[in-house]
Design a protein around this motif. Sequence first.
Motif, mmCIF file in Angstrom:
data_model
loop_
_atom_site.group_PDB
_atom_site.id
_atom_site.type_symbol
_atom_site.label_atom_id
_atom_site.label_comp_id
_atom_site.label_asym_id
_atom_site.label_seq_id
_atom_site.Cartn_x
_atom_site.Cartn_y
_atom_site.Cartn_z
ATOM 1 N N LEU A 121 53.243 0.367 -82.199
ATOM 2 C CA LEU A 121 51.658 0.899 -81.509
ATOM 3 C C LEU A 121 51.208 0.329 -80.660
ATOM 4 O O LEU A 121 50.783 0.903 -80.252
ATOM 5 N N ARG A 122 50.964 -0.932 -80.445
ATOM 6 C CA ARG A 122 51.195 -1.755 -79.707
ATOM 7 C C ARG A 122 51.257 -1.206 -77.598
ATOM 8 O O ARG A 122 50.603 -1.285 -77.031
ATOM 9 N N ARG A 123 52.659 -0.784 -78.401
ATOM 10 C CA ARG A 123 53.425 -0.592 -76.858
ATOM 11 C C ARG A 123 53.058 1.289 -76.508
ATOM 12 O O ARG A 123 53.062 1.294 -75.424
ATOM 13 N N PHE A 137 57.245 10.367 -68.089
ATOM 14 C CA PHE A 137 56.795 9.211 -67.714
ATOM 15 C C PHE A 137 56.051 8.272 -69.497
ATOM 16 O O PHE A 137 56.239 7.196 -69.080
ATOM 17 N N MET A 138 55.530 8.852 -70.170
ATOM 18 C CA MET A 138 55.567 8.486 -71.774
ATOM 19 C C MET A 138 56.249 8.033 -71.769
ATOM 20 O O MET A 138 56.482 6.477 -72.817
ATOM 21 N N VAL A 139 57.498 8.350 -71.853
ATOM 22 C CA VAL A 139 58.648 7.961 -72.258
ATOM 23 C C VAL A 139 59.689 7.066 -71.809
ATOM 24 O O VAL A 139 59.599 6.220 -72.170
ATOM 25 N N TYR A 140 59.502 7.261 -70.178
ATOM 26 C CA TYR A 140 59.935 6.357 -69.485
ATOM 27 C C TYR A 140 59.058 4.659 -69.547
ATOM 28 O O TYR A 140 59.511 3.838 -69.591
ATOM 29 N N ILE A 148 50.079 5.071 -73.395
ATOM 30 C CA ILE A 148 48.871 6.021 -73.195
ATOM 31 C C ILE A 148 47.946 6.016 -72.369
ATOM 32 O O ILE A 148 47.250 6.236 -71.410
ATOM 33 N N GLY A 149 47.190 4.673 -72.701
ATOM 34 C CA GLY A 149 46.221 4.030 -71.755
ATOM 35 C C GLY A 149 46.878 4.023 -69.960
ATOM 36 O O GLY A 149 46.348 4.373 -69.587
ATOM 37 N N PHE A 150 48.240 3.659 -69.461
ATOM 38 C CA PHE A 150 48.659 3.699 -68.900
ATOM 39 C C PHE A 150 48.698 4.716 -68.048
ATOM 40 O O PHE A 150 47.949 5.718 -66.949
ATOM 41 N N GLU A 151 49.272 5.604 -68.960
ATOM 42 C CA GLU A 151 49.385 7.206 -68.568
ATOM 43 C C GLU A 151 48.135 8.112 -67.954
ATOM 44 O O GLU A 151 48.701 9.072 -66.769
ATOM 45 N N GLY A 152 47.482 7.558 -69.008
ATOM 46 C CA GLY A 152 46.031 8.459 -69.074
ATOM 47 C C GLY A 152 44.643 8.354 -67.382
ATOM 48 O O GLY A 152 44.406 8.883 -67.817
ATOM 49 N N GLY A 153 45.796 7.113 -67.127
ATOM 50 C CA GLY A 153 44.672 6.787 -66.670
ATOM 51 C C GLY A 153 45.551 7.138 -64.341
ATOM 52 O O GLY A 153 44.592 8.104 -63.555
ATOM 53 N N ILE A 154 46.623 7.409 -64.850
ATOM 54 C CA ILE A 154 47.673 7.368 -63.378
ATOM 55 C C ILE A 154 47.224 9.112 -63.540
ATOM 56 O O ILE A 154 47.232 9.355 -62.496
ATOM 57 N N ASN A 204 47.589 -3.265 -66.000
ATOM 58 C CA ASN A 204 48.470 -4.335 -67.003
ATOM 59 C C ASN A 204 47.750 -5.919 -67.133
ATOM 60 O O ASN A 204 47.827 -6.381 -67.567
ATOM 61 N N HIS A 205 47.248 -6.122 -65.827
ATOM 62 C CA HIS A 205 46.361 -7.807 -65.758
ATOM 63 C C HIS A 205 45.380 -7.081 -66.612
ATOM 64 O O HIS A 205 45.291 -8.170 -67.813
ATOM 65 N N LEU A 206 44.549 -6.386 -67.564
ATOM 66 C CA LEU A 206 43.454 -5.894 -67.993
ATOM 67 C C LEU A 206 43.787 -6.330 -69.080
ATOM 68 O O LEU A 206 43.419 -6.617 -70.767
ATOM 69 N N PHE A 207 45.078 -5.088 -69.603
ATOM 70 C CA PHE A 207 45.776 -5.261 -70.713
ATOM 71 C C PHE A 207 46.146 -6.147 -71.146
ATOM 72 O O PHE A 207 46.384 -6.905 -72.893
ATOM 73 N N GLU A 208 46.926 -7.138 -70.572
ATOM 74 C CA GLU A 208 47.247 -8.741 -71.040
ATOM 75 C C GLU A 208 45.987 -9.927 -70.930
ATOM 76 O O GLU A 208 46.230 -10.185 -71.737
ATOM 77 N N LYS A 209 44.989 -9.889 -70.690
ATOM 78 C CA LYS A 209 43.928 -10.188 -70.737
ATOM 79 C C LYS A 209 43.391 -9.833 -72.022
ATOM 80 O O LYS A 209 42.226 -10.519 -73.622
ATOM 81 N N TRP A 210 43.198 -8.651 -72.511
ATOM 82 C CA TRP A 210 42.952 -8.037 -74.411
ATOM 83 C C TRP A 210 44.017 -8.444 -75.220
ATOM 84 O O TRP A 210 43.737 -8.145 -76.423
#
Length: 166
Positions: A97-99, A140-143, A104-110, A79-85
């Motif tokens: 789309l941004r959400r 978790f994607m939906v959540y 996807i970015g968060f869940e893919g990484g986890i 979230n720190h990196l996402f908010e900087k971007w």
Amino acid sequence: MASASSSAAHTVHSSSAAPRKATGLQGAKRRIIYVSLYEAIAIAVSSLIFIAIGQKASDSGIMAVAASVIAICWNLSFNHLFEKWEARQTVKGRSVLRRVVHAIGFEGGIAAMLIPLMAWWFNITLWEAAVMEAGLLVFFMVYTFAFNWAFDRLFGLPASAQALTQ
């Protein structure tokens, strides 16, 4: 009414412009409340999911807490990196789309971190852990999407997603 880009240009050229002031819950307090609420719900639900698919309750609870600790570290970093971007984007706000990209970015990484851990902890193959994670991933994607939307509605958008104000 001036557009956001012309307001931004005005702010850059005017040395007497008031500093940008974000509304709503911001900073460290926002992140702590966000992560605490998100993970408390996630631990409860993932423990129940592990139990529902046949894992022992004790193993399920420990795995859910371990996954939560990893997720908290990832959540804060991502979230720190996402908010900087996000702060560098010319279009402000959080569109669908941004959400979706965020989720996807968060869940893919986890998932990349949790699949090997689940395989080891539950003594299953990587494939079985990947299938287990795929089921969790759908939930978790939906959540994540729904939680972020609700959190932003309750506490306001982070400064990175707000239009410039003067």
